[in-house]
Scaffold this motif. Structure first.
Motif, PDB file in Angstrom:
ATOM      1  N   PRO A  82       0.799  -1.232   0.000  1.00 27.29           N
ATOM      2  CA  PRO A  82       0.000   0.000   0.000  1.00 27.29           C
ATOM      3  C   PRO A  82       0.835   1.287   0.000  1.00 27.29           C
ATOM      4  O   PRO A  82       0.362   2.326  -0.479  1.00 27.29           O
ATOM      5  N   ARG A  83       2.068   1.241   0.466  1.00 27.90           N
ATOM      6  CA  ARG A  83       2.884   2.472   0.493  1.00 27.90           C
ATOM      7  C   ARG A  83       3.374   2.895  -0.882  1.00 27.90           C
ATOM      8  O   ARG A  83       3.901   3.995  -1.047  1.00 27.90           O
ATOM      9  N   HIS A  84       3.230   2.022  -1.888  1.00 24.93           N
ATOM     10  CA  HIS A  84       3.778   2.327  -3.218  1.00 24.93           C
ATOM     11  C   HIS A  84       2.792   3.142  -4.068  1.00 24.93           C
ATOM     12  O   HIS A  84       1.590   3.098  -3.861  1.00 24.93           O
ATOM     13  N   SER A  85       3.355   3.863  -5.045  1.00 26.84           N
ATOM     14  CA  SER A  85       2.494   4.640  -5.951  1.00 26.84           C
ATOM     15  C   SER A  85       2.680   4.160  -7.387  1.00 26.84           C
ATOM     16  O   SER A  85       3.750   3.667  -7.771  1.00 26.84           O
ATOM     17  N   PHE A  86       1.615   4.312  -8.171  1.00 24.91           N
ATOM     18  CA  PHE A  86       1.488   3.653  -9.475  1.00 24.91           C
ATOM     19  C   PHE A  86       1.091   4.675 -10.541  1.00 24.91           C
ATOM     20  O   PHE A  86       0.079   5.353 -10.398  1.00 24.91           O
ATOM     21  N   TYR A  87       1.882   4.742 -11.593  1.00 22.81           N
ATOM     22  CA  TYR A  87       1.606   5.729 -12.653  1.00 22.81           C
ATOM     23  C   TYR A  87       0.896   5.058 -13.830  1.00 22.81           C
ATOM     24  O   TYR A  87       1.312   4.000 -14.311  1.00 22.81           O
ATOM     25  N   PHE A  88      -0.164   5.701 -14.302  1.00 23.85           N
ATOM     26  CA  PHE A  88      -0.974   5.183 -15.413  1.00 23.85           C
ATOM     27  C   PHE A  88      -0.864   6.129 -16.612  1.00 23.85           C
ATOM     28  O   PHE A  88      -1.605   7.091 -16.700  1.00 23.85           O
ATOM     29  N   PRO A  89       0.055   5.875 -17.548  1.00 25.11           N
ATOM     30  CA  PRO A  89       0.139   6.713 -18.751  1.00 25.11           C
ATOM     31  C   PRO A  89      -0.898   6.220 -19.762  1.00 25.11           C
ATOM     32  O   PRO A  89      -0.559   5.606 -20.762  1.00 25.11           O
ATOM     33  N   PHE A  90      -2.138   6.480 -19.519  1.00 22.54           N
ATOM     34  CA  PHE A  90      -3.225   5.731 -20.141  1.00 22.54           C
ATOM     35  C   PHE A  90      -4.416   6.662 -20.321  1.00 22.54           C
ATOM     36  O   PHE A  90      -4.756   7.420 -19.425  1.00 22.54           O
ATOM     37  N   THR A  98      -1.255   4.134  -4.226  1.00 20.30           N
ATOM     38  CA  THR A  98      -1.618   5.474  -4.692  1.00 20.30           C
ATOM     39  C   THR A  98      -1.650   5.494  -6.218  1.00 20.30           C
ATOM     40  O   THR A  98      -0.699   5.053  -6.866  1.00 20.30           O
ATOM     41  N   VAL A  99      -2.741   6.000  -6.762  1.00 17.57           N
ATOM     42  CA  VAL A  99      -2.898   6.096  -8.212  1.00 17.57           C
ATOM     43  C   VAL A  99      -2.446   7.477  -8.678  1.00 17.57           C
ATOM     44  O   VAL A  99      -2.869   8.491  -8.113  1.00 17.57           O
ATOM     45  N   VAL A 100      -1.575   7.522  -9.688  1.00 14.09           N
ATOM     46  CA  VAL A 100      -1.226   8.792 -10.331  1.00 14.09           C
ATOM     47  C   VAL A 100      -1.629   8.656 -11.792  1.00 14.09           C
ATOM     48  O   VAL A 100      -1.173   7.751 -12.483  1.00 14.09           O
ATOM     49  N   SER A 101      -2.527   9.542 -12.258  1.00 14.91           N
ATOM     50  CA  SER A 101      -3.078   9.403 -13.602  1.00 14.91           C
ATOM     51  C   SER A 101      -2.386  10.298 -14.609  1.00 14.91           C
ATOM     52  O   SER A 101      -2.275  11.505 -14.408  1.00 14.91           O
ATOM     53  N   GLY A 102      -1.932   9.700 -15.699  1.00 11.17           N
ATOM     54  CA  GLY A 102      -1.380  10.456 -16.808  1.00 11.17           C
ATOM     55  C   GLY A 102      -2.351  10.520 -17.975  1.00 11.17           C
ATOM     56  O   GLY A 102      -1.934  10.666 -19.120  1.00 11.17           O
ATOM     57  N   GLN A 123       8.001  14.618 -11.613  1.00  9.26           N
ATOM     58  CA  GLN A 123       7.386  15.425 -10.557  1.00  9.26           C
ATOM     59  C   GLN A 123       6.812  14.565  -9.422  1.00  9.26           C
ATOM     60  O   GLN A 123       7.021  14.845  -8.249  1.00  9.26           O
ATOM     61  N   TYR A 124       6.055  13.509  -9.798  1.00  5.57           N
ATOM     62  CA  TYR A 124       5.327  12.735  -8.776  1.00  5.57           C
ATOM     63  C   TYR A 124       6.106  11.548  -8.226  1.00  5.57           C
ATOM     64  O   TYR A 124       5.715  10.953  -7.234  1.00  5.57           O
ATOM     65  N   ARG A 125       7.152  11.164  -8.885  1.00  3.05           N
ATOM     66  CA  ARG A 125       8.038  10.089  -8.418  1.00  3.05           C
ATOM     67  C   ARG A 125       7.310   8.784  -8.095  1.00  3.05           C
ATOM     68  O   ARG A 125       7.408   8.255  -6.969  1.00  3.05           O
ATOM     69  N   PRO A 126       6.552   8.219  -9.052  1.00  2.00           N
ATOM     70  CA  PRO A 126       5.872   6.944  -8.790  1.00  2.00           C
ATOM     71  C   PRO A 126       6.874   5.788  -8.691  1.00  2.00           C
ATOM     72  O   PRO A 126       7.965   5.863  -9.260  1.00  2.00           O
ATOM     73  N   ASP A 127       6.491   4.723  -7.969  1.00  2.00           N
ATOM     74  CA  ASP A 127       7.334   3.534  -7.841  1.00  2.00           C
ATOM     75  C   ASP A 127       7.168   2.590  -9.024  1.00  2.00           C
ATOM     76  O   ASP A 127       8.064   1.823  -9.349  1.00  2.00           O
ATOM     77  N   ALA A 128       5.948   2.577  -9.611  1.00  2.00           N
ATOM     78  CA  ALA A 128       5.642   1.590 -10.651  1.00  2.00           C
ATOM     79  C   ALA A 128       4.894   2.269 -11.794  1.00  2.00           C
ATOM     80  O   ALA A 128       4.233   3.293 -11.594  1.00  2.00           O
ATOM     81  N   ILE A 129       5.029   1.704 -12.985  1.00  2.00           N
ATOM     82  CA  ILE A 129       4.307   2.243 -14.153  1.00  2.00           C
ATOM     83  C   ILE A 129       3.655   1.085 -14.904  1.00  2.00           C
ATOM     84  O   ILE A 129       4.206  -0.017 -14.969  1.00  2.00           O
ATOM     85  N   PHE A 130       2.456   1.315 -15.439  1.00  2.00           N
ATOM     86  CA  PHE A 130       1.740   0.326 -16.239  1.00  2.00           C
ATOM     87  C   PHE A 130       1.779   0.734 -17.711  1.00  2.00           C
ATOM     88  O   PHE A 130       1.681   1.924 -18.032  1.00  2.00           O
ATOM     89  N   GLY A 131       1.836  -0.248 -18.604  1.00  2.00           N
ATOM     90  CA  GLY A 131       1.727   0.067 -20.032  1.00  2.00           C
ATOM     91  C   GLY A 131       1.941  -1.172 -20.877  1.00  2.00           C
ATOM     92  O   GLY A 131       2.264  -2.248 -20.352  1.00  2.00           O
ATOM     93  N   THR A 132       1.756  -1.036 -22.181  1.00  2.00           N
ATOM     94  CA  THR A 132       2.108  -2.131 -23.081  1.00  2.00           C
ATOM     95  C   THR A 132       3.634  -2.131 -23.244  1.00  2.00           C
ATOM     96  O   THR A 132       4.265  -1.078 -23.101  1.00  2.00           O
ATOM     97  N   PRO A 133       4.222  -3.275 -23.568  1.00  2.00           N
ATOM     98  CA  PRO A 133       5.669  -3.279 -23.809  1.00  2.00           C
ATOM     99  C   PRO A 133       6.076  -2.252 -24.873  1.00  2.00           C
ATOM    100  O   PRO A 133       7.067  -1.537 -24.717  1.00  2.00           O
ATOM    101  N   THR A 134       5.263  -2.170 -25.941  1.00  7.94           N
ATOM    102  CA  THR A 134       5.582  -1.213 -27.008  1.00  7.94           C
ATOM    103  C   THR A 134       5.648   0.206 -26.465  1.00  7.94           C
ATOM    104  O   THR A 134       6.550   0.973 -26.785  1.00  7.94           O
TER     105      THR A 134
END
Ligand code: ZN
Length: 458
Positions: free
Chosen positions: A142-150, A171-175, A189-200
């Motif tokens: 739960p302490r981690h934050s997650f970036y959604f370039p989506f 924590t959700v960070v929306s792109g 700026q937001y320093r997320p721990d993880a990012i989601f996306g397609t490999p491409t």
């Protein structure tokens, strides 16, 4: 304040009980769940009632796993589209009133007609939970934050990952609504721990960052979480992502109509079937399950799609299933290498099966070639033939293109055993994609593609 007790935070599995359940017990549980689901679908979904009636099978007749495998028909996307067309959006495929729907998704049908997907509130929680088997397994908490370039569109895509992060308490960070450059600024700026996306797209962000003079390896991102297309379980693609981001890359494979069916393995070599929410078979063209270790079409049943139940649904994805342990300790079914290709992308050259993912993996072995490629498949006399178009890396001089072509053709020939032509192109000549990349171009007549001859819905 903590969301989980320290002893829970320290555990390796999100749900140790089901994730380490012995096979025989898992199978007993599957049979009970399947019987309940088949009765539910028969009584609530006009599409299922008519499908089972047409095949002369009553829910009470499914007494064993063998009955399920042999007697229950497959169902395909076209059957669902026909059922929905009776009264759009959901028509005869719908099992409960719309009052219970939390969200609607649609797929981009290749024929132009979208397939509609309803999600109840309860389904949305469980779709999210399916992501947790990988997120928790690699140490995300739960302490981690997650970036959604989506872009938060009508496609299911990374919505389920968002539901997973909510379930985790991260924590959700929306792109959403931003271009790639603005997203990279947000990451700084937001320093997320993880990012989601397609490999491409994860690799494309690397190109954009280089143009901006940003080194993604120096950002806060330590986890790259990919889905939507193969790549996370292809060693060379995963390595390219890990080098771009200075992070570990993990995969989840999902099917839009069913949800996040296969969280990746923390050991990174493949994906597991989430046996808590899904059942699967891997079958040959006759519709019979293939032995462990062999490749076939992935046929999936979702226990958690209450709005529009789908049982023995044809994914059209090729996987290899195995009962060999992967090393992470779970008893759940394991698919080394993840999705190997699409059934309609099955290429057979002189009797040799050629998997697009294998071609991709081999291309990456050639230094000087980039990850941007297309496979063009045609038919000549009695054989398929393949031409690969691949971009050179920007630092590769044009004089080397001929040498790279020879090197790539040599590797493909020696590793796969058949001749595959390679065309090396200049950087930036192939299209870029934010979600799924289109890499497979089929110029063959329809009758030369994979046909599933087993009991189908039609
Ligand atoms: Zn594993």
């Amino acid at each position: 304040m903590r969301l989980f007790k320290p002893e829970v935070e320290a555990q390796r599995f999100w749900n140790p009980y089901t994730q380490t359940m012995p096979r025989a017990e898992l199978d007993r549980l599957h049979l009970k769940k399947l019987q309940t689901l088949i009765a539910y679908a028969y009584h609530r979904s006009p599409m299922y009632r008519s499908l089972l009636d047409r095949h002369k099978v009553r829910p009470a007749e499914i007494q064993t796993m063998d009955d399920f495998v042999k007697r229950l028909p497959f169902i395909d996307k076209k059957d669902v589209l026909e059922a929905q067309a009776t009264s759009p959006p959901f028509g005869d495929a719908q099992a409960i009133p719309e009052d219970f729907f939390l969200q609607r998704f649609a797929t981009s049908g290749s024929t132009g007609v979208p397939l509609h997907i309803p999600l109840t509130y309860y389904s949305s929680v469980l779709w999210g939970e399916s992501w947790l088997y990988i997120l928790w397994g690699i140490g995300l908490r739960p302490r981690h934050s997650f970036y959604f370039p989506f872009h938060w569109g009508i496609f299911a895509a990374f919505w389920s990952a968002y539901m997973g992060v909510r379930r985790l308490g991260g924590t959700v960070v929306s792109g959403g609504g931003l271009d790639s450059k603005a997203r990279i600024q947000q990451i700084l700026q937001y320093r997320p721990d993880a990012i989601f996306g397609t490999p491409t797209y994860m690799l494309y962000l690397g190109e954009v960052a280089r143009e901006m003079g940003v080194d993604l390896r120096k950002t806060s991102v330590s986890y790259v979480l990919v889905a939507g297309e193969p790549g996370g379980s292809i060693p060379s693609t995963r390595q390219a992502m890990e080098e771009t981001w200075g992070a570990k890359a993990y995969e989840l494979y999902g099917i839009a109509e069913l949800g996040p069916t296969n969280p990746g393995c923390p050991m990174q070599g493949g994906v597991h079937l989430c046996e808590e929410w899904y059942h699967a078979l891997v079958v040959d063209e006759a519709g019979n399950p293939v032995p462990y270790g062999e490749v076939g079409e992935h046929i999936v049943t979702a226990y958690i799609q209450h709005g529009q139940p789908l049982i023995k649904y044809r994914s059209h994805d090729l996987v290899r299933w195995t009962d060999e342990p992967c090393g992470c300790g779970t008893t759940w079914l394991y698919y080394p290498g993840g999705v190997l290709g699409r059934t309609d992308h099955m290429i057979i050259i002189k009797g040799v099966n050629v998997y697009p993912s294998a071609v991709e993996a081999l291309l990456h072995k050639v230094a000087g070639l980039s990850e941007h490629y297309e496979l063009h498949v045609g038919r000549e006399a009695a054989n398929d033939f393949v031409t690969v178009k691949v971009e050179a890396r920007p630092e590769t001089s044009a004089e080397r293109y001929g040498g790279l072509k020879g090197e790539a053709e040599g590797i493909l020939k020696s590793m796969i055993g058949v001749t595959i032509g390679v065309e090396v192109q200049a950087p930036g000549t192939l299209p870029r994609y934010e979600l799924k990349a289109k890499r497979f171009f089929d110029h063959r007549p329809a009758e030369h593609r994979w046909q599933l001859a087993g009991r189908t819905g039609g």
